[in-house]
Every structure is written in structure tokens, then in C-alpha cells.
Design an enzyme around this catalytic site. Structure first.
Site, mmCIF file in Angstrom:
data_model
loop_
_atom_site.group_PDB
_atom_site.id
_atom_site.type_symbol
_atom_site.label_atom_id
_atom_site.label_comp_id
_atom_site.label_asym_id
_atom_site.label_seq_id
_atom_site.Cartn_x
_atom_site.Cartn_y
_atom_site.Cartn_z
ATOM 1 N N LYS A 13 0.841 -1.199 0.000
ATOM 2 C CA LYS A 13 0.000 0.000 0.000
ATOM 3 C C LYS A 13 0.874 1.246 0.000
ATOM 4 O O LYS A 13 1.799 1.368 0.819
ATOM 5 C CB LYS A 13 -0.907 0.011 1.244
ATOM 6 C CG LYS A 13 -2.045 1.026 1.165
ATOM 7 C CD LYS A 13 -3.104 0.590 0.171
ATOM 8 C CE LYS A 13 -4.351 1.457 0.269
ATOM 9 N NZ LYS A 13 -5.376 1.054 -0.711
ATOM 10 N N THR A 58 -4.100 -5.213 0.724
ATOM 11 C CA THR A 58 -3.464 -3.910 0.917
ATOM 12 C C THR A 58 -4.276 -3.038 1.866
ATOM 13 O O THR A 58 -3.718 -2.168 2.544
ATOM 14 C CB THR A 58 -3.268 -3.194 -0.430
ATOM 15 O OG1 THR A 58 -4.538 -2.984 -1.056
ATOM 16 C CG2 THR A 58 -2.372 -4.006 -1.356
ATOM 17 N N ARG A 183 29.466 33.541 -9.107
ATOM 18 C CA ARG A 183 28.159 33.239 -9.700
ATOM 19 C C ARG A 183 27.147 32.904 -8.613
ATOM 20 O O ARG A 183 27.502 32.600 -7.470
ATOM 21 C CB ARG A 183 28.267 32.050 -10.657
ATOM 22 C CG ARG A 183 28.665 30.752 -9.969
ATOM 23 C CD ARG A 183 28.609 29.561 -10.906
ATOM 24 N NE ARG A 183 28.961 28.330 -10.193
ATOM 25 C CZ ARG A 183 28.814 27.108 -10.698
ATOM 26 N NH1 ARG A 183 28.317 26.937 -11.910
ATOM 27 N NH2 ARG A 183 29.155 26.048 -9.992
ATOM 28 N N GLN A 268 30.501 19.596 -7.345
ATOM 29 C CA GLN A 268 31.096 18.331 -6.915
ATOM 30 C C GLN A 268 31.948 18.512 -5.658
ATOM 31 O O GLN A 268 31.877 17.717 -4.719
ATOM 32 C CB GLN A 268 31.962 17.735 -8.038
ATOM 33 C CG GLN A 268 31.201 17.338 -9.285
ATOM 34 C CD GLN A 268 31.117 18.465 -10.307
ATOM 35 O OE1 GLN A 268 30.916 19.616 -9.949
ATOM 36 N NE2 GLN A 268 31.261 18.106 -11.577
ATOM 37 N N HIS A 296 19.529 27.133 -12.305
ATOM 38 C CA HIS A 296 20.270 28.214 -12.933
ATOM 39 C C HIS A 296 19.554 29.560 -12.834
ATOM 40 O O HIS A 296 18.346 29.658 -13.055
ATOM 41 C CB HIS A 296 20.534 27.890 -14.401
ATOM 42 C CG HIS A 296 21.500 26.775 -14.601
ATOM 43 N ND1 HIS A 296 22.838 26.887 -14.277
ATOM 44 C CD2 HIS A 296 21.343 25.515 -15.086
ATOM 45 C CE1 HIS A 296 23.460 25.768 -14.564
ATOM 46 N NE2 HIS A 296 22.571 24.911 -15.042
#
Length: 312
Positions: A13, A58, A183, A268, A296
Site C-alpha cells: 500500500k 493492501t 556566480r 562536486q 540556474h
């Protein structure tokens, strides 16, 4: 021509909505979960021979979820609640050998009034959610249940307006991206961390019931009998999945603080620092993984108007 065969079967479920108020006098605690509970076991004949005698409906899975949401002493902790639900399902049904429980916890924080958290008023202060994925493995026997827990955060939207760069990457005939030393860095954080497995049995969950509950798993059943409690298991170690709330709080804090203060050379490099800090602080974590997709915000080139808008 060869016939096919059933390689694996799992069902259950999904999207069971749970909202629970735990009252301690005038102070209330609330949790809101979306729960998914899936079962594996000796259920192949329900697929291959239309044999429903092995099917736990279920609807029953949903009702067990609601039952434990009311009676479990651990409802306020998503890791413990998911472990309790999975352990109950595997212990209750002899032919079910594994349960997979996912709990998504939505944010509710107390509203502060004159600097004091209000005892029963709350605000959703973010769209990020805690995610808990539990596997209860009973394949080695009902007296040797093992709980495997993966927890984390999803949809944690963050942004910093400086302190991020991206330079020195591979440049070739396909490269159009301009190097930048300053940035906007924005991302939606998805974090997962995997705990060491822990032994479980229903006895592990037989703490004193919460106020207003009918007594945990010792409550009277309307029909049938309660599942076997199983054997005693060692108390979970500090910092294990049993301490999920503490680990979740620290993981969120580390994620936000590293994101804020790191002079990021790349997505990263930043996520690696986050993961290393969490791992080094919690010995019962096996691994940490992040997904940080870029959101972005691209500056508009307005040179055609005689305006410099590409540099800070």
C-alpha cells in the site's frame, strides 16, 4: 518457445497519509507522514495460480499502518516508526519474509510568539522532507530479524548569491560555457545516508506507550491474535538508526552550513565536503550520497543598452 517465470514479487500500500497529535498536557506534538509499505514472501501463487489465500490485503496493510500510528510509542520518530511497522508486518504473517517501509515526513515547526515556541500552533517552514526507507529482513528466521535503514532529505532548496565559481574545466570545440569566478549557486538538495543494520524484534518497541494510546502492541485485538514478540535483541547503539532524529538534525545542519561557508569551486567539490563531514561525525553510517542539480539563474546580457550586467 520457452515460457516466462515470475522472478520477483512485491506488493503493498502506497500513499497512506498519517497525521498524529501527541498531547502532553497543554503541549502538543504533531507529525505528518506519507507512508508506503510493501511485502515480500511466499506469495508467488497469487500471481501464477490466482491464489488469493496468500494475499494480505493492501487494505489490511493500510489499517495496520493506522493502528501503529495510534499505538506505537515511536510515532514521533520516522526511523523508529518505520522499523516498528516493518517488524510488525513480518512478525504477524508467517509467510511474509520481508517488509519495505518508506516514510516521508513533512515539516511542521512551532510558531514563535514573543520569542517562545507556541505549545499547539505550527507552521510549515519549508518544502523539504525527511525520507526514511526501511527493509525488515526475516529470511534467516523470524527470530533473527534485521532492520536496514536509509534516511535523508529531499527537496531542500538553497541559494547563495556569491561564493561560487566554475573555472578550469575541459574546453574543446563543443564548449560554449563561459568560465566564471563569481556566480549564483542554487540547488535542490537530495541527501541519503545508509545506517549499519540493526537486529530487531517487537520487544524492541515495547516501551511505555505515549499518552492517550491504548498500550502499544499489548492492546486488545478486535480479532485474531497479536504477532509473536520475538526474542530480546541488544539495545541499539547510540548514533545508530535508532537515533534518527539526532542524525537528521545534524545532517541538515552540516548541509546548510557547508553550503553557506564553502568557497565553492564546483558543485562536486562542495557536496564532497558535506558528505565527508557527515561521515566523519557518525560512526554508524556506511555511506552518504548527495544529488545537487543546478537551479540556474543566468544574468541577462544588456550590453546592447550600454549596461554592464554580466559582472557582479
Amino acid at each position: 518457445m520457452s515460457t516466462g517465470h515470475l522472478a520477483q514479487a512485491r506488493y503493498g500500500k502506497d500513499k497512506v497519509r498519517v497525521f498524529r497529535i501527541v498531547r502532553e498536557g497543554k503541549t502538543h506534538h504533531v507529525v505528518e507522514y506519507n507512508v508506503c509499505a510493501l511485502l515480500e514472501g511466499n506469495i508467488d501463487t497469487s500471481y501464477t495460480q490466482a491464489d488469493n489465500s496468500v494475499v494480505v490485503a493492501t487494505d489490511s496493510v493500510k489499517n495496520i499502518t493506522y493502528y501503529l500510528a495510534k499505538t506505537s510509542p515511536h510515532i514521533l520518530n520516522p526511523e523508529r516508526f518505520a522499523l516498528h511497522l516493518g517488524t510488525f508486518l513480518v512478525s504477524k504473517y508467517a509467510h511474509i519474509h520481508k517488509a519495505f517501509v518508506t516514510v516521508e515526513k513533512l515539516r511542521w515547526q512551532r510558531i514563535e510568539v514573543d520569542g517562545t515556541p507556541h505549545p499547539h500552533s505550527f507552521v510549515r517552514d519549508g518544502d523539504d522532507k525527511r525520507i526514511v526507507e526501511v527493509e525488515i529482513d526475516g529470511t534467516q528466521g523470524k527470530d533473527k530479524l534485521v532492520g536496514k535503514v536509509t534516511s535523508g532529505i529531499t527537496d531542500l532548496l538553497v541559494l547563495k548569491s556569491t561564493g561560487s565559481a566554475f573555472e578550469g574545466f575541459v574546453r574543446d570545440e563543443f564548449t560554449t560555457l563561459v568560465e566564471v569566478n563569481d556566480r549564483i549557486f542554487s540547488t535542490s538538495v537530495d541527501l541519503k545516508y545508509v545506517f549499519d543494520p540493526i537486529p530487531v524484534s517487537l520487544k524492541l518497541f515495547s516501551d511505555k506507550p505515549l499518552p492517550g494510546t491504548p498500550g502499544g502492541d499489548k492492546a486488545v485485538y478486535a480479532a485474531g491474535k497479536p504477532p509473536a514478540e520475538g526474542k530480546d535483541v541488544p539495545a541499539p547503539s547510540e548514533g545508530s538508526a535508532w537515533d534518527g532524529d539526532k542524525i537528521a538534525e545534524d545532517a541538515r545542519k552540516v548541509t546548510l552550513e557547508v553550503f553557506a561557508v564553502d568557497e565553492s569551486a564546483s558543485v562536486q567539490a562542495t557536496l564532497y565536503k558535506m558528505a565527508q563531514q557527515i561521515l566523519s561525525s557518525h560512526k554508524h553510517l556506511q555511506s552518504v550520497s548527495y544529488s545537487l542539480p543546478n537551479k540556474h539563474y543566468v544574468p541577462v546580457d544588456m550590453k546592447y543598452l550600454g549596461i554592464e550586467n554580466l559582472k557582479p
